[in-house]
Design a protein around this motif. Structure first.
Motif, PDB file in Angstrom:
ATOM      1  N   MET A 148      38.704 -82.504 -14.299  1.00 43.23           N
ATOM      2  CA  MET A 148      39.250 -82.529 -13.187  1.00 43.23           C
ATOM      3  C   MET A 148      38.005 -83.160 -12.083  1.00 43.23           C
ATOM      4  SD  MET A 148      40.613 -78.513 -12.923  1.00 43.23           S
ATOM      5  CE  MET A 148      41.463 -78.558 -11.582  1.00 43.23           C
ATOM      6  N   VAL A 149      36.905 -83.192 -12.333  1.00 41.47           N
ATOM      7  CA  VAL A 149      35.801 -83.403 -11.670  1.00 41.47           C
ATOM      8  C   VAL A 149      35.549 -85.143 -11.469  1.00 41.47           C
ATOM      9  CG1 VAL A 149      34.603 -81.159 -11.842  1.00 41.47           C
ATOM     10  CG2 VAL A 149      33.944 -83.392 -13.141  1.00 41.47           C
ATOM     11  N   TYR A 204      29.534 -80.433  -9.287  1.00 41.39           N
ATOM     12  CA  TYR A 204      30.578 -79.624  -9.634  1.00 41.39           C
ATOM     13  C   TYR A 204      30.371 -78.653 -10.749  1.00 41.39           C
ATOM     14  CZ  TYR A 204      33.911 -82.222  -6.657  1.00 41.39           C
ATOM     15  OH  TYR A 204      34.585 -82.583  -5.481  1.00 41.39           O
ATOM     16  N   PHE A 205      29.776 -78.901 -12.004  1.00 42.49           N
ATOM     17  CA  PHE A 205      29.437 -78.016 -12.882  1.00 42.49           C
ATOM     18  C   PHE A 205      28.627 -76.955 -12.388  1.00 42.49           C
ATOM     19  CE2 PHE A 205      31.411 -80.753 -16.124  1.00 42.49           C
ATOM     20  CZ  PHE A 205      32.174 -79.749 -16.989  1.00 42.49           C
ATOM     21  N   GLY A 206      27.679 -77.251 -11.395  1.00 40.91           N
ATOM     22  CA  GLY A 206      26.787 -76.295 -10.808  1.00 40.91           C
ATOM     23  C   GLY A 206      27.800 -75.282  -9.983  1.00 40.91           C
ATOM     24  N   LEU A 207      28.860 -75.693  -9.209  1.00 39.75           N
ATOM     25  CA  LEU A 207      29.732 -74.669  -8.663  1.00 39.75           C
ATOM     26  C   LEU A 207      30.713 -74.042  -9.471  1.00 39.75           C
ATOM     27  CD1 LEU A 207      31.354 -73.977  -6.142  1.00 39.75           C
ATOM     28  CD2 LEU A 207      32.774 -76.082  -6.459  1.00 39.75           C
ATOM     29  N   PHE A 208      30.935 -74.750 -10.646  1.00 36.30           N
ATOM     30  CA  PHE A 208      31.585 -73.872 -11.730  1.00 36.30           C
ATOM     31  C   PHE A 208      30.746 -72.904 -12.357  1.00 36.30           C
ATOM     32  CE2 PHE A 208      33.227 -73.838 -16.182  1.00 36.30           C
ATOM     33  CZ  PHE A 208      34.660 -73.541 -15.855  1.00 36.30           C
ATOM     34  N   ASP A 209      29.403 -73.112 -12.308  1.00 37.80           N
ATOM     35  CA  ASP A 209      28.324 -72.458 -12.865  1.00 37.80           C
ATOM     36  C   ASP A 209      28.129 -70.755 -12.134  1.00 37.80           C
ATOM     37  OD1 ASP A 209      25.208 -71.507 -13.363  1.00 37.80           O
ATOM     38  OD2 ASP A 209      26.337 -71.660 -15.228  1.00 37.80           O
ATOM     39  N   CYS A 255      19.591 -74.230 -17.987  1.00 38.37           N
ATOM     40  CA  CYS A 255      20.114 -75.568 -18.933  1.00 38.37           C
ATOM     41  C   CYS A 255      21.237 -75.875 -19.369  1.00 38.37           C
ATOM     42  CB  CYS A 255      19.062 -75.198 -20.174  1.00 38.37           C
ATOM     43  SG  CYS A 255      17.376 -75.542 -20.662  1.00 38.37           S
ATOM     44  N   ASN A 256      22.248 -74.683 -19.353  1.00 37.15           N
ATOM     45  CA  ASN A 256      23.639 -74.681 -19.417  1.00 37.15           C
ATOM     46  C   ASN A 256      24.298 -75.419 -18.448  1.00 37.15           C
ATOM     47  OD1 ASN A 256      23.572 -73.609 -21.965  1.00 37.15           O
ATOM     48  ND2 ASN A 256      24.554 -71.693 -21.610  1.00 37.15           N
ATOM     49  N   VAL A 257      23.704 -75.395 -17.342  1.00 36.64           N
ATOM     50  CA  VAL A 257      24.580 -76.258 -16.270  1.00 36.64           C
ATOM     51  C   VAL A 257      24.413 -77.610 -16.622  1.00 36.64           C
ATOM     52  CG1 VAL A 257      24.416 -76.825 -13.625  1.00 36.64           C
ATOM     53  CG2 VAL A 257      23.937 -74.378 -14.481  1.00 36.64           C
ATOM     54  N   PHE A 258      23.123 -78.165 -16.764  1.00 34.60           N
ATOM     55  CA  PHE A 258      22.984 -79.691 -16.884  1.00 34.60           C
ATOM     56  C   PHE A 258      23.562 -80.192 -18.399  1.00 34.60           C
ATOM     57  CE2 PHE A 258      18.967 -77.753 -15.264  1.00 34.60           C
ATOM     58  CZ  PHE A 258      19.215 -78.269 -13.925  1.00 34.60           C
ATOM     59  N   TYR A 259      23.681 -79.193 -19.486  1.00 37.25           N
ATOM     60  CA  TYR A 259      24.123 -79.525 -20.661  1.00 37.25           C
ATOM     61  C   TYR A 259      25.670 -79.440 -20.604  1.00 37.25           C
ATOM     62  CZ  TYR A 259      26.324 -78.327 -25.304  1.00 37.25           C
ATOM     63  OH  TYR A 259      26.761 -78.482 -26.630  1.00 37.25           O
ATOM     64  N   ASP A 260      26.267 -78.843 -19.804  1.00 39.95           N
ATOM     65  CA  ASP A 260      27.793 -78.606 -19.729  1.00 39.95           C
ATOM     66  C   ASP A 260      28.445 -80.079 -19.086  1.00 39.95           C
ATOM     67  OD1 ASP A 260      28.235 -76.302 -20.867  1.00 39.95           O
ATOM     68  OD2 ASP A 260      28.422 -75.208 -19.050  1.00 39.95           O
ATOM     69  N   SER A 261      27.597 -80.504 -17.989  1.00 46.50           N
ATOM     70  CA  SER A 261      27.734 -81.732 -17.151  1.00 46.50           C
ATOM     71  C   SER A 261      27.671 -83.034 -18.166  1.00 46.50           C
ATOM     72  CB  SER A 261      26.810 -81.587 -15.765  1.00 46.50           C
ATOM     73  OG  SER A 261      25.761 -81.896 -16.348  1.00 46.50           O
ATOM     74  N   MET A 262      26.813 -82.989 -19.094  1.00 43.94           N
ATOM     75  CA  MET A 262      26.635 -83.850 -19.889  1.00 43.94           C
ATOM     76  C   MET A 262      27.865 -84.270 -20.745  1.00 43.94           C
ATOM     77  SD  MET A 262      22.736 -83.060 -21.411  1.00 43.94           S
ATOM     78  CE  MET A 262      21.341 -82.903 -20.369  1.00 43.94           C
ATOM     79  N   LEU A 263      28.722 -83.349 -20.656  1.00 45.48           N
ATOM     80  CA  LEU A 263      30.133 -83.630 -21.443  1.00 45.48           C
ATOM     81  C   LEU A 263      30.585 -84.744 -21.135  1.00 45.48           C
ATOM     82  CD1 LEU A 263      32.089 -82.532 -23.737  1.00 45.48           C
ATOM     83  CD2 LEU A 263      33.104 -81.141 -21.608  1.00 45.48           C
ATOM     84  N   VAL A 264      30.558 -85.014 -19.693  1.00 44.00           N
ATOM     85  CA  VAL A 264      31.393 -86.336 -19.219  1.00 44.00           C
ATOM     86  C   VAL A 264      30.658 -87.465 -19.466  1.00 44.00           C
ATOM     87  CG1 VAL A 264      32.088 -84.880 -17.087  1.00 44.00           C
ATOM     88  CG2 VAL A 264      30.125 -86.211 -16.920  1.00 44.00           C
ATOM     89  N   ASP A 265      29.124 -87.323 -19.834  1.00 44.62           N
ATOM     90  CA  ASP A 265      28.165 -88.635 -20.115  1.00 44.62           C
ATOM     91  C   ASP A 265      28.624 -89.107 -21.593  1.00 44.62           C
ATOM     92  OD1 ASP A 265      26.897 -88.673 -17.606  1.00 44.62           O
ATOM     93  OD2 ASP A 265      25.868 -86.905 -18.312  1.00 44.62           O
ATOM     94  N   VAL A 266      28.750 -88.092 -22.716  1.00 48.77           N
ATOM     95  CA  VAL A 266      28.713 -88.434 -24.095  1.00 48.77           C
ATOM     96  C   VAL A 266      30.156 -88.893 -24.557  1.00 48.77           C
ATOM     97  CG1 VAL A 266      26.590 -87.078 -24.422  1.00 48.77           C
ATOM     98  CG2 VAL A 266      28.957 -85.827 -24.536  1.00 48.77           C
ATOM     99  N   THR A 267      31.501 -88.508 -23.751  1.00 47.31           N
ATOM    100  CA  THR A 267      32.558 -88.505 -24.299  1.00 47.31           C
ATOM    101  C   THR A 267      33.642 -89.004 -23.235  1.00 47.31           C
ATOM    102  OG1 THR A 267      34.339 -87.553 -26.058  1.00 47.31           O
ATOM    103  CG2 THR A 267      33.517 -86.310 -24.093  1.00 47.31           C
TER     104      THR A 267
END
Length: 413
Positions: free
Chosen positions: A347-348, A356-361, A122-134
């Motif tokens: 950066m991504v 990319y956040f999957g790679l980061f994870d 869940c955190n992989v998808f949640y972290d990547s949502m950062l680029v969707d919300v701001t």
């Protein structure tokens, strides 16, 4: 302290950190303590119990380390991010339900692995949502707000659960009260996730196509090649792997380490509650300071503080020292995680953020694998986890060097 005015989507995104951080709190406190009681009641030694817990933690993060990049690549397609998020949320909540029912230590470990895998996915998808919300210029502040409110909000179900454990009302045993606190946390997690499901949309995505899985694997190969050529990003994620290893290990193994030193369970739990409360204002402050000092400079400051924490933890043998350690960790853990996340988010490529956040994870999860294993091997081979703390210090030093090199490197044009 300056405030950040948030949109509905940003608030809903922050609220999920409040939801899932309650589980993180249990990982650091009552879950390992209850496991230790189950294991020792079955004749398992305290040192071997520490090794078992570290191994289970490593197994959970290794599973996600192997699959997070593929899951992230799949989530980049339109409409896939939220579907995958919901599927793994259900898995983690099922694991939480099992933890509230099981009293055999082997099955308890298995349920923990299931819950931890779902939470991590869940955190992989949640972290990547950062680029969707701001936007990029708000990422540091918003990421810090997520961690800050997560630390504060997680104290609410934890305090209610702790009240159940200490008071044991309605004729409950301590074990049943602890199990009920797990169920309470699962309900909290589910309810506070609903705003994210309703208000957050996937604004950056790839268009759907046939054969998404095969295409995702081909994209992964392309992404790895791009990261390898981008010296700035490569050095950063390698440095992140090193220093976040120590951060995650200190968070996840604190009560196990304290128990090995003979500290009382109540004192350890209360000290870690203080950690959460200290982390709230410090995480917000770190977001503000980052606006003035820059991402990488703040990360390096936090790494240096963590080095001091490691050396202090090595000689720790008194209860008051554990309290000092808890406060010091609380000052740093939210800030370093929040800034690491937002720096990478800037950066991504936005339309491939999940990949990319999957790679980061992967780097984060592999780090979370090695850290507990270091302490577990130290406990088994040397009779104490203390020497593993010094190994964590070496990782922080290497992380500092790599982050410094990343700061000086140039990304390809």
């Amino acid at each position: 302290m300056p405030k950040i005015s948030m949109t509905r989507a940003e608030k809903s995104w922050v609220l999920y950190d409040v939801a899932c951080s309650a589980f993180t709190m249990l990982i650091s406190t009552t879950i390992p303590i209850l496991f230790r009681s189950y294991a020792e009641a079955d004749g398992v030694s305290p040192e071997y119990a520490s090794a078992l817990w570290g191994s289970a933690t490593s197994a959970a993060v290794l599973v996600m380390g192997l699959f997070s990049c593929v899951l992230g690549a799949l989530a980049d397609y339109r409409g896939m991010k939220k579907k995958l998020f919901v599927a793994f949320l259900a898995l983690s909540l099922a694991g939480m339900g099992a933890l509230s029912l099981i009293s055999h230590w082997q099955l308890f470990l298995l349920a923990f692995v299931v819950a931890r895998v779902g939470y991590s996915a869940c955190n992989v998808f949640y972290d990547s949502m950062l680029v969707d919300v701001t936007t990029d210029d708000r990422m540091d502040l918003l990421s810090a707000q997520g961690y800050a409110w997560g630390y504060l909000g997680s104290c609410i179900p934890f305090a209610l659960g702790l009240g159940l454990i200490l008071a044991t009302p309605f004729g409950l045993t301590t074990q049943r009260a602890t199990q009920l606190s797990f169920l309470l946390t699962g309900v909290w997690w589910l309810v506070l996730t609903l705003p994210l499901l309703r208000n957050v949309r996937q604004t950056h995505c790839l268009e759907n196509r046939k054969g998404k899985l095969g295409h995702a694997f081909r994209r992964l190969g392309h992404t790895f090649r791009k990261v390898r050529k981008d010296k700035k990003m490569l050095l950063y994620v390698l440095g992140y792997f090193c220093y976040i290893d120590g951060v995650y290990t200190i968070i996840s193994m604190a009560t196990v380490y304290g128990g090995e030193l003979g500290l009382s369970s109540n004192s350890m739990v209360l000290a870690l509650l203080v950690t959460q409360l200290v982390a709230f204002p410090c995480a917000i402050l770190s977001g503000q300071l980052t606006q003035k000092l820059g991402d990488l400079r703040m990360i390096k400051i936090f790494i240096l503080i963590y080095l001091g924490i490691c050396f202090f933890g090595f000689q720790l043998d008194r209860e008051w020292e554990f309290w000092v350690l808890a406060v010091a960790v609380g000052m740093c853990q939210g800030g370093i995680q929040a800034i690491s996340r937002s720096h990478f988010g800037k950066m991504v490529p936005k339309e491939e953020s999940n990949e990319y956040f999957g790679l980061f994870d992967i780097f984060g999860k592999c780090a979370d694998f090695f850290g507990p294993m270091i302490l577990s091997l130290s406990a088994v081979l040397l009779g104490s986890s203390s020497y593993g703390i010094l190994a964590l210090a070496a990782l922080f030093v290497l992380g500092l060097v790599l982050v410094t090199l990343s700061e000086r490197a140039q990304s390809p044009s």
